[in-house]
Design a protein around this motif. Structure first.
Motif, PDB file in Angstrom:
ATOM      1  N   LYS A  69      46.010  35.133  92.353  1.00 15.62           N
ATOM      2  CA  LYS A  69      44.733  35.845  92.497  1.00 15.62           C
ATOM      3  C   LYS A  69      43.765  35.520  91.360  1.00 15.62           C
ATOM      4  CE  LYS A  69      46.687  39.685  95.126  1.00 15.62           C
ATOM      5  NZ  LYS A  69      47.054  41.124  95.144  1.00 15.62           N
TER       6      LYS A  69
ATOM      7  N   GLU B 158      36.129  32.268 111.998  1.00 18.15           N
ATOM      8  CA  GLU B 158      36.929  32.955 112.999  1.00 18.15           C
ATOM      9  C   GLU B 158      37.845  31.944 113.685  1.00 18.15           C
ATOM     10  OE1 GLU B 158      36.351  35.736 116.974  1.00 18.15           O
ATOM     11  OE2 GLU B 158      34.624  35.323 115.687  1.00 18.15           O
TER      12      GLU B 158
ATOM     13  N   ALA C  90      40.881  34.500  97.186  1.00 13.18           N
ATOM     14  CA  ALA C  90      40.418  35.663  97.959  1.00 13.18           C
ATOM     15  C   ALA C  90      39.001  35.422  98.478  1.00 13.18           C
ATOM     16  CB  ALA C  90      40.461  36.923  97.090  1.00 13.18           C
ATOM     17  N   ASP C  91      38.128  34.812  97.648  1.00 13.28           N
ATOM     18  CA  ASP C  91      36.776  34.453  98.107  1.00 13.28           C
ATOM     19  C   ASP C  91      36.872  33.544  99.329  1.00 13.28           C
ATOM     20  OD1 ASP C  91      35.570  35.793  95.996  1.00 13.28           O
ATOM     21  OD2 ASP C  91      35.482  34.019  94.714  1.00 13.28           O
ATOM     22  N   TYR C  92      37.734  32.525  99.205  1.00 14.36           N
ATOM     23  CA  TYR C  92      37.880  31.556 100.292  1.00 14.36           C
ATOM     24  C   TYR C  92      38.309  32.247 101.584  1.00 14.36           C
ATOM     25  CZ  TYR C  92      39.478  27.411 102.869  1.00 14.36           C
ATOM     26  OH  TYR C  92      39.641  26.438 103.822  1.00 14.36           O
ATOM     27  N   VAL C  93      39.351  33.078 101.487  1.00 14.57           N
ATOM     28  CA  VAL C  93      39.870  33.756 102.683  1.00 14.57           C
ATOM     29  C   VAL C  93      38.796  34.632 103.318  1.00 14.57           C
ATOM     30  CG1 VAL C  93      41.543  35.484 103.477  1.00 14.57           C
ATOM     31  CG2 VAL C  93      42.281  33.643 101.953  1.00 14.57           C
ATOM     32  N   SER C  94      37.994  35.285 102.484  1.00 11.40           N
ATOM     33  CA  SER C  94      36.951  36.177 103.025  1.00 11.40           C
ATOM     34  C   SER C  94      35.886  35.402 103.796  1.00 11.40           C
ATOM     35  CB  SER C  94      36.293  36.969 101.885  1.00 11.40           C
ATOM     36  OG  SER C  94      35.466  36.121 101.090  1.00 11.40           O
ATOM     37  N   ARG C  95      35.765  34.098 103.528  1.00  7.09           N
ATOM     38  CA  ARG C  95      34.736  33.281 104.204  1.00  7.09           C
ATOM     39  C   ARG C  95      35.318  32.417 105.322  1.00  7.09           C
ATOM     40  NH1 ARG C  95      32.704  32.557  98.771  1.00  7.09           N
ATOM     41  NH2 ARG C  95      33.932  30.647  98.556  1.00  7.09           N
TER      42      ARG C  95
ATOM     43  N   ASP D  57      38.161  41.114  87.929  1.00  8.33           N
ATOM     44  CA  ASP D  57      37.809  42.035  89.015  1.00  8.33           C
ATOM     45  C   ASP D  57      36.720  43.030  88.637  1.00  8.33           C
ATOM     46  OD1 ASP D  57      39.835  40.783  90.395  1.00  8.33           O
ATOM     47  OD2 ASP D  57      41.344  42.303  89.914  1.00  8.33           O
TER      48      ASP D  57
ATOM     49  N   HIS E 146      31.966  24.864  99.078  1.00  9.01           N
ATOM     50  CA  HIS E 146      31.021  25.984  99.191  1.00  9.01           C
ATOM     51  C   HIS E 146      30.033  25.988  98.018  1.00  9.01           C
ATOM     52  CE1 HIS E 146      29.772  29.987 100.570  1.00  9.01           C
ATOM     53  NE2 HIS E 146      29.798  30.378  99.310  1.00  9.01           N
TER      54      HIS E 146
ATOM     55  N   LYS F 217      48.106  33.111 104.538  1.00  5.16           N
ATOM     56  CA  LYS F 217      47.419  31.899 104.990  1.00  5.16           C
ATOM     57  C   LYS F 217      48.051  30.684 104.317  1.00  5.16           C
ATOM     58  CE  LYS F 217      44.221  34.348 107.154  1.00  5.16           C
ATOM     59  NZ  LYS F 217      44.144  34.382 108.631  1.00  5.16           N
TER      60      LYS F 217
ATOM     61  N   GLU G  49      48.112  35.333 100.837  1.00  8.48           N
ATOM     62  CA  GLU G  49      47.793  36.413 101.776  1.00  8.48           C
ATOM     63  C   GLU G  49      48.097  36.001 103.219  1.00  8.48           C
ATOM     64  OE1 GLU G  49      43.808  37.815 101.083  1.00  8.48           O
ATOM     65  OE2 GLU G  49      44.316  38.648  99.116  1.00  8.48           O
TER      66      GLU G  49
END
Length: 642
Positions: free
Chosen positions: A407, A434, A426-431, A370, A415, A487, A485
């Motif tokens: 994490k 919608e 976390a990277d995946y979820v952020s991308r 991090d 990607h 998902k 998270e």
């Protein structure tokens, strides 16, 4: 013990190792002294441990110490200790053979590249043999604690094919390692040089390392030794010192001592825990994976001390299997000095210490992963490349820390372009797009197979990222880690394609219409394939390929089934579902063949199944039949056949 001198041959691996070491490590030859002092320290630790059950073993020599001396006239350098010593049989076993597990794996890992092989040699922990880097002959005189003065043993070798062993006398217990220096190695007959090496590499050794004081002799114009001893090192437990008093270099050298590694560690954590339990931990992450990392039965790398007294090497109860790469020490103030491995398995104190060690290691890794500092992030990338597959085991083994471990996980993905470019969950979820509700992944035997899987076609078309999982352990990861998270993790090769809000109504209607239109064809394909498949259906997931294999939502997948079989384990009965792409010309051709009485329908149906099997990394039961069908159909088509 025999009364005569014997000549015995080295184990084949020792011969290989000696030649390799002399050439690979010559550029850093002074480490021989670190290795011999480290061995002497271990011998004293072992005596101290035996004395816990038998205090008489000390005799009248209770002050453990290491002595380094040299003789300019004889051109010898001697490292002595008053530790546990060796019997004749132990000398043959420890100095003539490598009884370590993983020997074969070690030699198969050698590359021929001297720099790379030097690291492997360090990992293997064969420090004694480093004597031959600077010595053309090595003599060992040793007396096992508890044996009489005339039951000592003399071992000698020129480091080639054999060694001699004979009875000897030694006034006290312990070991002398006498190096007869090669021509050109006279720098190791200098008190100043030897002291500087000891302070550089062995200052952390908890026992006093003694040398005779030197003073200037004006008549001889040189330093001469006196009869007075001096302690060269600090002789205090490094982990017991305040962190502010320990340099990075001292931390590094201590790591090399406890890990038998020639390379600097990647990172470390040093902490003193006070409260219900009192203990100190100094734990390291190595920079490179050991050659036996995948041996889950191998001992682990954490030493246990109680009140600074060495208790045991490789205390596996202190670290879970998925952190077996961690090296270092734990020093407890609460455990009894006579603690055994059996007691450790039952000890609540050990459970608490183990939990604390796990949290510290995970915290150390989180700090790297991090960090905003590029160098720290690069360290984590290096860690992941070396140890990521082992850390993944923790998802299924350590329920209490599953979310923290999740994490830290990294995966290849659509990607990125290569297997080395990894993303976190976390990277995946952020991308996520919608309306996307799930984390999609595909498992395969290799990165290339995963990247080219036909299951990805609809996801590529819609620009949805998919994780590409090609480590064997990934099947167990996804079996244990069902969400992140909030998902859900979803295999793109299991069940029907559920794109949720990303699926448009027109596509759904098209698939439903095709299912009706092709019902007769689907039934006939299923009949032609018989018990090879569980079902045959049309699919939305394919855009370019004619067919693919999927499994039911709760069935064992094809990749896991193959892994289990390859490991010699019984896999549950698995019948895949064949999905076909109604828009593909090959499926259109099959529909045409269905209406022709003299058709090759069975061949076409089998080809769709066999192509789908190969595309997902499977093997064919009848590869010759597959080749025959391909050839016959090619000939028929080239000859104007339908």
């Amino acid at each position: 013990m025999g009364a005569t001198k014997e000549t015995l041959g080295f184990q084949t691996e020792v011969k290989q190792l000696l030649q390799l070491m002399i050439h690979s490590l010559y550029s850093n030859k002074e480490i021989f002294l670190r290795e011999l002092i480290s061995n002497a320290s271990d011998a004293c630790d072992k005596l101290r441990f035996e004395a816990l059950a038998n205090a008489d073993i000390y005799g009248d020599d209770a002050d453990l110490k290491i002595r380094v001396s040299f003789d300019k006239a004889a051109r010898t350098l001697t490292i002595s200790d008053n530790g546990i010593g060796l019997s004749r049989d132990e000398a043959v076993e420890h100095l003539g053979t490598i009884a370590k597990s993983g020997t074969r794996e070690f030699f198969s890992a050698l590359t021929g590249d001297q720099a790379k092989d030097a690291h492997l040699i360090g990992q293997f922990g064969v420090g004694f043999y480093s004597s031959f880097i600077i010595a053309d002959r090595v003599t060992v005189v040793s007396r096992r604690a508890g044996l009489a003065a005339d039951q000592a043993v003399r071992w000698e070798s020129a480091g080639e094919g054999d060694f001699t062993i004979e009875p000897a006398e030694r006034a006290g217990r312990g070991t002398d390692v006498i190096l007869h220096l090669r021509d050109g190695e006279d720098e190791y007959l200098s008190g100043w040089k030897i002291r500087s090496i000891i302070r550089k590499y062995s200052d952390h050794i908890t026992l006093p390392i003694l040398m005779k004081k030197e003073q200037w002799d004006a008549e001889k114009s040189e330093q001469v030794t006196t009869d007075e001893d001096e302690t060269v090192n600090q002789a205090s437990a490094l982990w017991a010192r305040p962190k502010s008093e320990i340099s990075d270099e001292q931390y590094t050298e201590f790591y090399k001592h406890v890990a038998h590694d020639f390379e600097d560690p990647l990172a470390h954590v040093h902490a003193r825990v006070e409260g219900k339990q009192e203990y100190t931990q100094l734990l390291y992450i190595p920079a490179r994976a050991p050659f036996d990392l995948w041996d889950r039965n191998a001992r682990h790398g954490v030493k246990l001390y109680v009140k600074r007294v060495f208790i045991m090497d490789d205390a596996e109860q202190l670290m879970p299997l998925y952190l077996r790469f961690v090296r270092g020490i734990v020093d407890s103030n609460d455990l009894p000095l006579n603690v055994s491995r059996e007691i450790l398995q039952e000890s609540k104190d050990i459970e608490a210490i183990r939990g604390g060690c796990v949290k510290k290691v995970l915290g150390l890794l989180e700090g790297l992963a991090d960090s905003d500092d590029a160098a720290e992030k690069e360290k984590y990338a290096k860690f992941w490349k070396e140890f990521g597959r082992v850390l993944k085991e923790g998802v299924g083994e350590d329920f209490a820390n599953k979310e923290r471990i999740a994490k830290l996980l990294r995966f290849a993905s659509t990607h990125a372009d290569t297997a080395d470019e990894t993303v976190s969950l976390a990277d995946y979820v952020s991308r996520m797009k919608e309306g996307q509700e799930k984390i999609y992944y595909v498992t395969a035997e290799t990165f290339t197979a995963a990247k080219n899987s036909p299951h990805l076609e609809i996801f590529r078309k819609k620009g949805i990222e998919v994780l590409l999982l090609s480590d064997r352990v990934d099947e167990w990861v996804t079996g244990s880690l069902t969400e992140f998270e909030g998902k859900q993790l979803q295999s793109v090769a299991k069940g029907g394609v559920d794109l949720g809000a990303l699926e448009d109504e027109a596509e759904k209607e098209e698939v439903a219409k095709a299912a009706d239109e092709y019902k007769e064809l689907l039934d006939k394909i299923k009949g032609a394939l018989g018990d090879k498949v569980k079902d045959v259906r049309v699919t939305l997931r394919l855009t370019d390929s004619p067919s693919c294999l999927v499994s039911d939502e709760h069935d064992v997948g094809g990749n896991l089934s193959r892994i289990l079989k390859a490991a010699g384990q019984k896999a549950p009965d698995f019948k895949p579902i064949l999905e076909i792409n109604p828009q593909h010309p090959a499926v259109q051709r099959l529909k045409y063949e269905n209406s022709d009485e003299g058709s090759r329908f069975g061949d076409w149906a089998n080809l769709l199944f066999e192509q789908a099997t190969l595309a997902e990394g499977g093997t064919l039961d009848d590869p010759a039949g597959f080749v025959r069908r391909i050839n016959e159909l090619m000939l028929a088509l080239s000859g104007g056949g339908r």
